[in-house]
Design an enzyme around this catalytic site. Structure first.
Site, PDB file in Angstrom:
ATOM      1  N   ASN A 176      -2.280  20.278  31.518  1.00 16.72           N
ATOM      2  CA  ASN A 176      -3.278  19.519  32.524  1.00 16.72           C
ATOM      3  C   ASN A 176      -3.176  18.381  32.224  1.00 16.72           C
ATOM      4  O   ASN A 176      -3.138  17.622  30.996  1.00 16.72           O
ATOM      5  CB  ASN A 176      -4.609  20.343  32.289  1.00 16.72           C
ATOM      6  CG  ASN A 176      -4.802  21.521  32.939  1.00 16.72           C
ATOM      7  OD1 ASN A 176      -3.658  21.972  33.736  1.00 16.72           O
ATOM      8  ND2 ASN A 176      -5.835  22.208  32.339  1.00 16.72           N
ATOM      9  N   HIS A 179       1.991  17.193  29.753  1.00 16.54           N
ATOM     10  CA  HIS A 179       2.360  16.603  31.000  1.00 16.54           C
ATOM     11  C   HIS A 179       1.811  15.178  31.298  1.00 16.54           C
ATOM     12  O   HIS A 179       1.768  14.969  32.517  1.00 16.54           O
ATOM     13  CB  HIS A 179       2.240  17.510  32.151  1.00 16.54           C
ATOM     14  CG  HIS A 179       3.168  18.802  32.247  1.00 16.54           C
ATOM     15  ND1 HIS A 179       2.680  20.063  32.859  1.00 16.54           N
ATOM     16  CD2 HIS A 179       4.172  19.182  31.721  1.00 16.54           C
ATOM     17  CE1 HIS A 179       3.754  20.960  32.616  1.00 16.54           C
ATOM     18  NE2 HIS A 179       4.576  20.378  31.818  1.00 16.54           N
ATOM     19  N   CYS A 215       4.808  -6.795  30.620  1.00 16.57           N
ATOM     20  CA  CYS A 215       5.990  -7.462  31.316  1.00 16.57           C
ATOM     21  C   CYS A 215       5.648  -7.875  32.706  1.00 16.57           C
ATOM     22  O   CYS A 215       6.463  -8.520  33.287  1.00 16.57           O
ATOM     23  CB  CYS A 215       7.156  -6.646  31.258  1.00 16.57           C
ATOM     24  SG  CYS A 215       7.399  -5.380  32.043  1.00 16.57           S
TER      25      CYS A 215
HETATM   26  P1  NAD Z   1      -0.301  26.185  39.007  1.00 17.85           P
HETATM   27  O1  NAD Z   1      -1.349  25.725  40.069  1.00 17.85           O
HETATM   28  O2  NAD Z   1       0.782  26.397  39.103  1.00 17.85           O
HETATM   29  O3  NAD Z   1      -1.062  27.729  38.440  1.00 17.85           O
HETATM   30  C1  NAD Z   1      -2.465  27.915  38.064  1.00 17.85           C
HETATM   31  C2  NAD Z   1      -2.500  29.211  37.506  1.00 17.85           C
HETATM   32  O4  NAD Z   1      -3.961  29.381  37.453  1.00 17.85           O
HETATM   33  C3  NAD Z   1      -2.263  30.354  38.594  1.00 17.85           C
HETATM   34  O5  NAD Z   1      -1.571  31.387  37.979  1.00 17.85           O
HETATM   35  C4  NAD Z   1      -3.488  31.115  39.308  1.00 17.85           C
HETATM   36  O6  NAD Z   1      -3.612  32.353  39.405  1.00 17.85           O
HETATM   37  C5  NAD Z   1      -4.326  30.795  37.849  1.00 17.85           C
HETATM   38  N1  NAD Z   1      -6.031  30.519  38.072  1.00 17.85           N
HETATM   39  C6  NAD Z   1      -6.507  30.005  39.156  1.00 17.85           C
HETATM   40  N2  NAD Z   1      -7.968  29.816  39.250  1.00 17.85           N
HETATM   41  C7  NAD Z   1      -8.084  30.534  37.782  1.00 17.85           C
HETATM   42  C8  NAD Z   1      -9.329  30.687  37.231  1.00 17.85           C
HETATM   43  N3  NAD Z   1     -10.620  30.365  37.618  1.00 17.85           N
HETATM   44  N4  NAD Z   1      -9.231  31.115  35.839  1.00 17.85           N
HETATM   45  C9  NAD Z   1      -8.091  31.544  35.429  1.00 17.85           C
HETATM   46  N5  NAD Z   1      -6.794  31.448  36.054  1.00 17.85           N
HETATM   47  C10 NAD Z   1      -6.876  30.807  37.225  1.00 17.85           C
HETATM   48  O7  NAD Z   1      -0.659  25.355  37.661  1.00 17.85           O
HETATM   49  P2  NAD Z   1       0.175  25.418  36.252  1.00 17.85           P
HETATM   50  O8  NAD Z   1       0.803  26.371  35.891  1.00 17.85           O
HETATM   51  O9  NAD Z   1      -0.746  24.445  35.373  1.00 17.85           O
HETATM   52  O10 NAD Z   1       1.504  24.225  36.973  1.00 17.85           O
HETATM   53  C11 NAD Z   1       1.363  23.245  37.750  1.00 17.85           C
HETATM   54  C12 NAD Z   1       1.772  21.842  37.346  1.00 17.85           C
HETATM   55  O11 NAD Z   1       0.699  21.281  37.993  1.00 17.85           O
HETATM   56  C13 NAD Z   1       1.431  21.570  35.790  1.00 17.85           C
HETATM   57  O12 NAD Z   1       2.646  20.614  35.558  1.00 17.85           O
HETATM   58  C14 NAD Z   1      -0.026  20.619  35.654  1.00 17.85           C
HETATM   59  O13 NAD Z   1       0.382  19.488  35.052  1.00 17.85           O
HETATM   60  C15 NAD Z   1      -0.094  20.393  37.212  1.00 17.85           C
HETATM   61  N6  NAD Z   1      -1.356  20.341  37.660  1.00 17.85           N
HETATM   62  C16 NAD Z   1      -2.592  20.077  36.667  1.00 17.85           C
HETATM   63  C17 NAD Z   1      -3.782  20.134  37.177  1.00 17.85           C
HETATM   64  C18 NAD Z   1      -5.007  19.582  36.258  1.00 17.85           C
HETATM   65  O14 NAD Z   1      -4.578  18.733  35.228  1.00 17.85           O
HETATM   66  N7  NAD Z   1      -5.987  20.280  36.431  1.00 17.85           N
HETATM   67  C19 NAD Z   1      -4.135  20.629  38.353  1.00 17.85           C
HETATM   68  C20 NAD Z   1      -3.054  20.811  39.226  1.00 17.85           C
HETATM   69  C21 NAD Z   1      -1.599  20.838  38.698  1.00 17.85           C
END
Ligand code: NAD
Length: 263
Positions: free
Chosen positions: A100, A119, A165
């Site tokens: 995240n 990330h 820069c």
């Molecule tokens: P993803 O969106 O691909 O997957 C999210 C996962 O969380 C899914 O498997 C989903 O089923 C699960 N989920 C949804 N709600 C939930 C809950 N309440 N409790 C538990 N699980 C739950 O996200 P990812 O795998 O982290 O990868 C996506 C990329 O996006 C990463 O590179 C990340 O850095 C970035 N991202 C970050 C954020 C953030 O910082 N909050 C938000 C969106 C995407």
């Protein structure tokens, strides 16, 4: 296959967007996971790329400023707080690796030294021309809010430059068409931690990114206990169920506090 590497009882926790979903930050798979530029709809995987930034930097910055506003408006939830408590209890036997970029783990109280933001962090920028790898907080003058679709003006563009820069700056995030490294994203350190882990706890990630996939496969191969918390089955939940671990299906705030107490 299990190996005999020392574990020191280390617990490695790997989190993804799902842990922050109940704080109100959309995951990439949720309904908010798109963005409009002109008349085109972009999916995050298209916008969160160096290629998109190279041809439409203002639009990509606009998307990040909007996402940052959503992160700023959110507060850590019970799952983030449970991990803070677990770190207090386990000390050096605890490591948090998060995909995240929202900064919520650190805001909840997880320590910067034991939290690898693999990330990046949406509150920081760095020189787009790489004059150094130094990170700079986004200027306060940008303010905490940014409406969806708002276009970057000249005054905002003037703030989004490298303080060293004067070249354009870029968000400090790892884009989908970029590679991990150690200095900025703790690539080797994350893999090394898995070599010592007794348990790997995976919370709210769909398993679509490279380092988390390597970590989970290696952890399972070594015989580390793999526990997966997610609302949906994922490649990692299947891996846990094939080995000695478990898939706990439900939301992070429902399940993580009780799981942490059992560790
Ligand atoms: P993803 O969106 O691909 O997957 C999210 C996962 O969380 C899914 O498997 C989903 O089923 C699960 N989920 C949804 N709600 C939930 C809950 N309440 N409790 C538990 N699980 C739950 O996200 P990812 O795998 O982290 O990868 C996506 C990329 O996006 C990463 O590179 C990340 O850095 C970035 N991202 C970050 C954020 C953030 O910082 N909050 C938000 C969106 C995407």
């Amino acid at each position: 296959m299990m190996d005999d590497a020392p574990t020191d009882g280390l617990v490695v926790v790997l989190t993804g967007a799902g842990i922050s979903a109940e704080s109100g930050i959309p995951t990439f798979r949720g309904p908010e996971g798109y963005w409009v530029v002109g008349s085109r709809h972009y999916r995050p995987m298209e916008l969160a790329t160096a290629a998109a930034f190279a041809c439409m930097p203002d639009d990509v910055w606009g998307w990040y400023l909007y996402r940052r506003a959503a992160c700023r408006a959110a507060a850590p939830n019970a799952a983030h707080r449970a991990l803070v408590e677990l770190e207090r209890r386990l000390g050096e036997r605890f490591l948090l690796v998060t995909q995240n970029v929202d900064g919520l783990h650190l805001r909840a109280g997880s320590s910067p030294g034991r939290t690898y933001e693999i990330h990046g962090n949406i509150d920081f920028m760095r020189c787009a021309r790489e004059c150094t790898t130094a990170l700079h907080p986004l200027p306060d003058a940008l303010g905490p809010s940014w409406e969806k679709g708002r276009v970057l003006g000249a005054a905002e563009k003037a703030l989004l430059v490298c303080p060293r820069c004067g070249a354009p700056s870029r968000p400090h995030v790892l884009w989908f068409d970029e590679y991990y490294d150690e200095e900025r994203f703790r690539f080797q350190s994350s893999l090394a931690a898995v070599e010592r882990a007794a348990a790997l706890i995976v919370i709210g990630t769909s398993g679509a990114t490279n380092l988390p996939t390597q970590m989970c496969h290696r952890g399972a191969e070594r015989g580390a206990m793999l526990m997966v918390v997610d609302t949906e089955p994922t490649p990692f939940s299947a891996l846990a169920e094939r080995g000695s671990g478990a898939f706990l299906r439900g939301t992070a705030t429902e399940l993580v506090p009780a799981l942490c107490q059992r560790l």
